[in-house]
Write an enzyme that holds these catalytic residues in place. Structure first.
Site, PDB file in Angstrom:
ATOM      1  N   PHE A  89     -79.451 111.191  34.476  1.00 54.13           N
ATOM      2  CA  PHE A  89     -79.090 111.544  33.107  1.00 54.13           C
ATOM      3  C   PHE A  89     -77.813 112.373  33.000  1.00 54.13           C
ATOM      4  O   PHE A  89     -77.347 112.667  31.898  1.00 54.13           O
ATOM      5  CB  PHE A  89     -80.245 112.288  32.409  1.00 54.13           C
ATOM      6  CG  PHE A  89     -80.641 113.587  33.083  1.00 54.13           C
ATOM      7  CD1 PHE A  89     -79.939 114.759  32.852  1.00 54.13           C
ATOM      8  CD2 PHE A  89     -81.740 113.623  33.919  1.00 54.13           C
ATOM      9  CE1 PHE A  89     -80.314 115.953  33.458  1.00 54.13           C
ATOM     10  CE2 PHE A  89     -82.132 114.814  34.534  1.00 54.13           C
ATOM     11  CZ  PHE A  89     -81.405 115.978  34.301  1.00 54.13           C
ATOM     12  N   GLU A 113     -73.628 131.724  34.332  1.00 55.13           N
ATOM     13  CA  GLU A 113     -73.207 130.979  33.148  1.00 55.13           C
ATOM     14  C   GLU A 113     -72.278 131.798  32.253  1.00 55.13           C
ATOM     15  O   GLU A 113     -71.271 131.277  31.753  1.00 55.13           O
ATOM     16  CB  GLU A 113     -74.437 130.533  32.354  1.00 55.13           C
ATOM     17  CG  GLU A 113     -75.262 129.498  33.087  1.00 55.13           C
ATOM     18  CD  GLU A 113     -76.569 129.156  32.404  1.00 55.13           C
ATOM     19  OE1 GLU A 113     -77.226 128.219  32.885  1.00 55.13           O
ATOM     20  OE2 GLU A 113     -76.931 129.807  31.398  1.00 55.13           O
ATOM     21  N   ASN A 129     -81.621 118.878  21.636  1.00 59.46           N
ATOM     22  CA  ASN A 129     -82.587 119.939  21.398  1.00 59.46           C
ATOM     23  C   ASN A 129     -81.931 121.239  20.949  1.00 59.46           C
ATOM     24  O   ASN A 129     -82.483 122.308  21.104  1.00 59.46           O
ATOM     25  CB  ASN A 129     -83.477 120.154  22.627  1.00 59.46           C
ATOM     26  CG  ASN A 129     -82.697 120.558  23.852  1.00 59.46           C
ATOM     27  OD1 ASN A 129     -81.509 120.864  23.797  1.00 59.46           O
ATOM     28  ND2 ASN A 129     -83.368 120.562  24.991  1.00 59.46           N
ATOM     29  N   THR A 168     -88.437 122.311  26.173  1.00 58.36           N
ATOM     30  CA  THR A 168     -87.216 121.498  26.147  1.00 58.36           C
ATOM     31  C   THR A 168     -87.301 120.366  25.132  1.00 58.36           C
ATOM     32  O   THR A 168     -86.359 120.126  24.385  1.00 58.36           O
ATOM     33  CB  THR A 168     -86.923 120.932  27.552  1.00 58.36           C
ATOM     34  OG1 THR A 168     -86.789 122.026  28.457  1.00 58.36           O
ATOM     35  CG2 THR A 168     -85.655 120.112  27.560  1.00 58.36           C
ATOM     36  N   LYS A 212     -75.585 123.780  20.801  1.00 58.16           N
ATOM     37  CA  LYS A 212     -75.042 122.490  21.231  1.00 58.16           C
ATOM     38  C   LYS A 212     -74.423 121.705  20.061  1.00 58.16           C
ATOM     39  O   LYS A 212     -74.597 122.079  18.895  1.00 58.16           O
ATOM     40  CB  LYS A 212     -76.152 121.680  21.895  1.00 58.16           C
ATOM     41  CG  LYS A 212     -76.689 122.302  23.182  1.00 58.16           C
ATOM     42  CD  LYS A 212     -77.831 121.469  23.728  1.00 58.16           C
ATOM     43  CE  LYS A 212     -78.449 122.072  24.964  1.00 58.16           C
ATOM     44  NZ  LYS A 212     -79.564 121.235  25.460  1.00 58.16           N
ATOM     45  N   ARG A 230     -85.703 132.473  25.731  1.00 58.54           N
ATOM     46  CA  ARG A 230     -86.410 131.265  26.197  1.00 58.54           C
ATOM     47  C   ARG A 230     -87.693 131.042  25.393  1.00 58.54           C
ATOM     48  O   ARG A 230     -88.011 129.925  25.008  1.00 58.54           O
ATOM     49  CB  ARG A 230     -86.729 131.359  27.683  1.00 58.54           C
ATOM     50  CG  ARG A 230     -85.534 131.450  28.598  1.00 58.54           C
ATOM     51  CD  ARG A 230     -84.808 130.186  28.797  1.00 58.54           C
ATOM     52  NE  ARG A 230     -85.612 129.190  29.481  1.00 58.54           N
ATOM     53  CZ  ARG A 230     -85.192 127.976  29.778  1.00 58.54           C
ATOM     54  NH1 ARG A 230     -83.967 127.601  29.450  1.00 58.54           N
ATOM     55  NH2 ARG A 230     -85.954 127.121  30.399  1.00 58.54           N
ATOM     56  N   HIS A 249     -79.151 125.831  24.246  1.00 64.76           N
ATOM     57  CA  HIS A 249     -79.370 126.111  25.671  1.00 64.76           C
ATOM     58  C   HIS A 249     -79.488 127.615  25.820  1.00 64.76           C
ATOM     59  O   HIS A 249     -78.743 128.371  25.199  1.00 64.76           O
ATOM     60  CB  HIS A 249     -78.183 125.623  26.516  1.00 64.76           C
ATOM     61  CG  HIS A 249     -78.159 126.226  27.885  1.00 64.76           C
ATOM     62  ND1 HIS A 249     -78.878 125.704  28.938  1.00 64.76           N
ATOM     63  CD2 HIS A 249     -77.544 127.340  28.362  1.00 64.76           C
ATOM     64  CE1 HIS A 249     -78.688 126.464  30.007  1.00 64.76           C
ATOM     65  NE2 HIS A 249     -77.886 127.454  29.686  1.00 64.76           N
ATOM     66  N   TYR A 259     -73.528 122.322  34.164  1.00 62.40           N
ATOM     67  CA  TYR A 259     -74.697 121.520  34.510  1.00 62.40           C
ATOM     68  C   TYR A 259     -74.653 121.014  35.953  1.00 62.40           C
ATOM     69  O   TYR A 259     -75.274 120.000  36.273  1.00 62.40           O
ATOM     70  CB  TYR A 259     -74.827 120.339  33.544  1.00 62.40           C
ATOM     71  CG  TYR A 259     -75.251 120.750  32.151  1.00 62.40           C
ATOM     72  CD1 TYR A 259     -76.500 121.317  31.920  1.00 62.40           C
ATOM     73  CD2 TYR A 259     -74.401 120.555  31.060  1.00 62.40           C
ATOM     74  CE1 TYR A 259     -76.893 121.687  30.648  1.00 62.40           C
ATOM     75  CE2 TYR A 259     -74.789 120.920  29.777  1.00 62.40           C
ATOM     76  CZ  TYR A 259     -76.033 121.482  29.573  1.00 62.40           C
ATOM     77  OH  TYR A 259     -76.431 121.851  28.308  1.00 62.40           O
ATOM     78  N   ARG A 276     -86.853 124.941  18.704  1.00 59.13           N
ATOM     79  CA  ARG A 276     -86.965 123.498  18.918  1.00 59.13           C
ATOM     80  C   ARG A 276     -88.177 122.914  18.188  1.00 59.13           C
ATOM     81  O   ARG A 276     -88.126 121.794  17.687  1.00 59.13           O
ATOM     82  CB  ARG A 276     -87.024 123.192  20.407  1.00 59.13           C
ATOM     83  CG  ARG A 276     -85.699 123.480  21.103  1.00 59.13           C
ATOM     84  CD  ARG A 276     -85.836 123.337  22.586  1.00 59.13           C
ATOM     85  NE  ARG A 276     -84.562 123.517  23.271  1.00 59.13           N
ATOM     86  CZ  ARG A 276     -84.462 123.953  24.518  1.00 59.13           C
ATOM     87  NH1 ARG A 276     -85.555 124.235  25.221  1.00 59.13           N
ATOM     88  NH2 ARG A 276     -83.279 124.089  25.078  1.00 59.13           N
TER      89      ARG A 276
END
Length: 150
Positions: free
Chosen positions: A57, A126, A112, A91, A9, A85, A115, A49, A102
């Site tokens: 949000f 995706e 964070n 998260t 990100k 993951r 993704h 998203y 993270r």
């Protein structure tokens, strides 16, 4: 061989952590099947998203993901979705365990860093949003037999 989408990100790019985090995936035995840096359009962010569209949000999430360049990758390997993951951690960086990405580099829920697809089905959806099929490569790694059994 399973594939998953990873987005480094804008906060990850700005903090210059992409290489360090990508190295963790490679050291684990996963391989890079595709990699590129892009500026996310509002449309692409909203498509990615889409499941959060009705949540309060959502506008902030779109501002964040479009706020700077991202690096997008297809990571491949045995059980790649679950492995990535697990390496990412919870998260919220505050709740994420030390040793996870993270947990080691984030103290935020939104900022964070990364993704990762949450299921093989999400990964397929995706990956198709972010990459053309010809951009994704399958190849053998020297020494792969020493990383994972056949």
């Amino acid at each position: 061989m399973q594939r998953t989408l990873v987005i480094f990100k804008p906060d990850c790019v700005q903090r210059r952590l992409v290489g360090q985090i990508l190295q963790r995936f490679e050291a684990k035995g996963l391989r890079i099947a595709a990699l590129k840096m892009i500026q996310v359009s509002k449309e692409l962010g909203e498509q990615h998203y889409a499941e959060h569209k009705e949540r309060p949000f959502f506008p902030g999430l779109i501002r964040f993901i479009t706020g700077g360049p991202v690096v997008v990758a297809v990571i491949a390997g045995p059980e790649a979705v679950a492995v990535v993951r697990g390496m990412m951690g919870k998260t919220s960086g505050i709740e994420a365990a030390p040793g996870t990405i993270r947990g080691d580099f984030s103290v935020s829920k939104q900022n964070n860093l990364i993704h990762g697809s949450d299921s093989p089905e999400s990964a397929a959806r995706e990956i198709a949003l972010w990459f053309q099929p010809e951009e994704i490569l399958d190849y053998d790694l020297a020494g792969q037999d020493w990383v994972a059994e056949s």
